[in-house]
Scaffold this motif. Structure first.
Motif, PDB file in Angstrom:
ATOM      1  N   GLN A  68       0.857  -1.187   0.000  1.00  0.00           N
ATOM      2  CA  GLN A  68       0.000   0.000   0.000  1.00  0.00           C
ATOM      3  C   GLN A  68       0.893   1.237   0.000  1.00  0.00           C
ATOM      4  N   GLN A  69       0.502   2.242  -0.743  1.00  0.00           N
ATOM      5  CA  GLN A  69       1.297   3.463  -0.874  1.00  0.00           C
ATOM      6  C   GLN A  69       0.897   4.455   0.222  1.00  0.00           C
ATOM      7  N   VAL A  70       1.380   4.191   1.430  1.00  0.00           N
ATOM      8  CA  VAL A  70       1.028   4.996   2.595  1.00  0.00           C
ATOM      9  C   VAL A  70       1.946   6.215   2.672  1.00  0.00           C
ATOM     10  N   ASP A  71       1.337   7.402   2.710  1.00  0.00           N
ATOM     11  CA  ASP A  71       2.092   8.643   2.884  1.00  0.00           C
ATOM     12  C   ASP A  71       2.078   9.106   4.333  1.00  0.00           C
ATOM     13  N   GLU A  72       0.993   8.794   5.028  1.00  0.00           N
ATOM     14  CA  GLU A  72       0.844   9.251   6.406  1.00  0.00           C
ATOM     15  C   GLU A  72      -0.074   8.283   7.147  1.00  0.00           C
ATOM     16  N   CYS A  73       0.245   8.067   8.406  1.00  0.00           N
ATOM     17  CA  CYS A  73      -0.617   7.268   9.269  1.00  0.00           C
ATOM     18  C   CYS A  73      -0.521   7.851  10.667  1.00  0.00           C
ATOM     19  N   TYR A  74      -1.670   8.140  11.251  1.00  0.00           N
ATOM     20  CA  TYR A  74      -1.678   8.538  12.660  1.00  0.00           C
ATOM     21  C   TYR A  74      -2.901   7.943  13.329  1.00  0.00           C
ATOM     22  N   VAL A  75      -2.850   7.901  14.643  1.00  0.00           N
ATOM     23  CA  VAL A  75      -3.950   7.333  15.400  1.00  0.00           C
ATOM     24  C   VAL A  75      -4.326   8.300  16.515  1.00  0.00           C
ATOM     25  N   GLU A  76      -5.619   8.568  16.615  1.00  0.00           N
ATOM     26  CA  GLU A  76      -6.164   9.388  17.696  1.00  0.00           C
ATOM     27  C   GLU A  76      -6.680   8.427  18.757  1.00  0.00           C
ATOM     28  N   ILE A  77      -6.214   8.582  19.988  1.00  0.00           N
ATOM     29  CA  ILE A  77      -6.544   7.647  21.060  1.00  0.00           C
ATOM     30  C   ILE A  77      -7.358   8.364  22.123  1.00  0.00           C
ATOM     31  N   THR A  78      -8.476   7.767  22.488  1.00  0.00           N
ATOM     32  CA  THR A  78      -9.338   8.330  23.524  1.00  0.00           C
ATOM     33  C   THR A  78      -9.503   7.297  24.622  1.00  0.00           C
ATOM     34  N   GLY A  79      -9.170   7.687  25.831  1.00  0.00           N
ATOM     35  CA  GLY A  79      -9.322   6.789  26.971  1.00  0.00           C
ATOM     36  C   GLY A  79     -10.349   7.323  27.945  1.00  0.00           C
ATOM     37  N   THR A  80     -11.201   6.435  28.444  1.00  0.00           N
ATOM     38  CA  THR A  80     -12.189   6.774  29.463  1.00  0.00           C
ATOM     39  C   THR A  80     -11.844   6.005  30.718  1.00  0.00           C
ATOM     40  N   ARG A  81     -11.811   6.723  31.842  1.00  0.00           N
ATOM     41  CA  ARG A  81     -11.417   6.105  33.108  1.00  0.00           C
ATOM     42  C   ARG A  81     -12.623   5.932  34.021  1.00  0.00           C
ATOM     43  N   VAL A  82     -12.522   4.992  34.939  1.00  0.00           N
ATOM     44  CA  VAL A  82     -13.575   4.778  35.934  1.00  0.00           C
ATOM     45  C   VAL A  82     -13.554   5.935  36.923  1.00  0.00           C
ATOM     46  N   ASP A  83     -14.659   6.140  37.643  1.00  0.00           N
ATOM     47  CA  ASP A  83     -14.751   7.243  38.601  1.00  0.00           C
ATOM     48  C   ASP A  83     -14.112   6.930  39.948  1.00  0.00           C
ATOM     49  N   SER A  84     -13.914   5.658  40.251  1.00  0.00           N
ATOM     50  CA  SER A  84     -13.374   5.280  41.555  1.00  0.00           C
ATOM     51  C   SER A  84     -11.852   5.215  41.514  1.00  0.00           C
ATOM     52  N   VAL A  85     -11.249   5.212  42.714  1.00  0.00           N
ATOM     53  CA  VAL A  85      -9.792   5.113  42.843  1.00  0.00           C
ATOM     54  C   VAL A  85      -9.426   3.652  43.038  1.00  0.00           C
ATOM     55  N   PRO A  86      -8.477   3.101  42.322  1.00  0.00           N
ATOM     56  CA  PRO A  86      -7.638   3.750  41.327  1.00  0.00           C
ATOM     57  C   PRO A  86      -8.432   4.025  40.040  1.00  0.00           C
ATOM     58  N   LYS A  87      -8.118   5.128  39.383  1.00  0.00           N
ATOM     59  CA  LYS A  87      -8.855   5.566  38.196  1.00  0.00           C
ATOM     60  C   LYS A  87      -8.314   4.865  36.947  1.00  0.00           C
ATOM     61  N   LEU A  88      -8.626   3.595  36.855  1.00  0.00           N
ATOM     62  CA  LEU A  88      -8.166   2.768  35.738  1.00  0.00           C
ATOM     63  C   LEU A  88      -8.903   3.137  34.460  1.00  0.00           C
ATOM     64  N   PHE A  89      -8.300   2.801  33.332  1.00  0.00           N
ATOM     65  CA  PHE A  89      -9.016   2.926  32.066  1.00  0.00           C
ATOM     66  C   PHE A  89     -10.081   1.843  32.012  1.00  0.00           C
ATOM     67  N   LYS A  90     -11.281   2.215  31.568  1.00  0.00           N
ATOM     68  CA  LYS A  90     -12.302   1.201  31.306  1.00  0.00           C
ATOM     69  C   LYS A  90     -12.478   0.992  29.811  1.00  0.00           C
ATOM     70  N   ASP A  91     -12.308   2.062  29.034  1.00  0.00           N
ATOM     71  CA  ASP A  91     -12.446   1.993  27.577  1.00  0.00           C
ATOM     72  C   ASP A  91     -11.331   2.802  26.926  1.00  0.00           C
ATOM     73  N   ILE A  92     -10.796   2.266  25.839  1.00  0.00           N
ATOM     74  CA  ILE A  92      -9.848   3.009  25.011  1.00  0.00           C
ATOM     75  C   ILE A  92     -10.257   2.784  23.560  1.00  0.00           C
ATOM     76  N   HIS A  93     -10.343   3.885  22.816  1.00  0.00           N
ATOM     77  CA  HIS A  93     -10.693   3.795  21.402  1.00  0.00           C
ATOM     78  C   HIS A  93      -9.549   4.351  20.562  1.00  0.00           C
TER      79      HIS A  93
END
Length: 135
Positions: A61-86
């Motif tokens: 594939q003739q790739v000129d550019e590749c980037y990834v946007e990452i969104t993480g959602t954390r739980v409300d309790s401590v420790p505030k671990l990630f619950k979802d990452i997109h």
């Protein structure tokens, strides 16, 4: 593999890899440098991107550019671990085939990315992509 993290004072820490590379971490919400959890997102994105680009190059594939946007959602309790990452991959190039990008992203998530595979035990990781063809 080894690394060292040294306290620099206040809430700053210096991480040093076995290969001698360094990075500053800021425990104060990332005011002066990435926080440790921001670094987790960056590491996931880096690991996945390496796979995606490599797989796309192998399929010519003739790739000129590749980037990834990452969104993480954390739980409300401590420790505030990630619950979802997109991860949203954006691949730009000429005549990029959707089937190859879909396969590369899936292979990274399910088979090759060590960071994603470690996190997947506790975190719901999802991904999608878009292709921007250059004429």
């Amino acid at each position: 593999m080894k690394a060292q993290v040294k306290w620099l004072g206040e809430e700053l820490f210096l991480g040093t890899s076995a290969s001698g590379h360094t990075m500053v971490l800021d425990a104060n919400g990332g005011n002066l440098a990435p926080s440790p959890l921001e670094n987790v997102l960056i590491s996931l994105g880096g690991c996945s991107s390496v796979d995606v680009v490599s797989i796309l190059q192998k399929t010519r594939q003739q790739v000129d550019e590749c980037y990834v946007e990452i969104t993480g959602t954390r739980v409300d309790s401590v420790p505030k671990l990630f619950k979802d990452i997109h991860l949203h991959f954006v691949v730009t190039g000429k005549d990029i085939a959707e089937k190859h990008v879909e396969r590369a992203v899936s292979l990274s998530a399910d088979k090759y990315c060590s960071v994603a595979l470690m996190l997947a035990e506790k975190v719901n990781i999802t991904h999608d992509f878009e292709i921007r063809n250059k004429d």
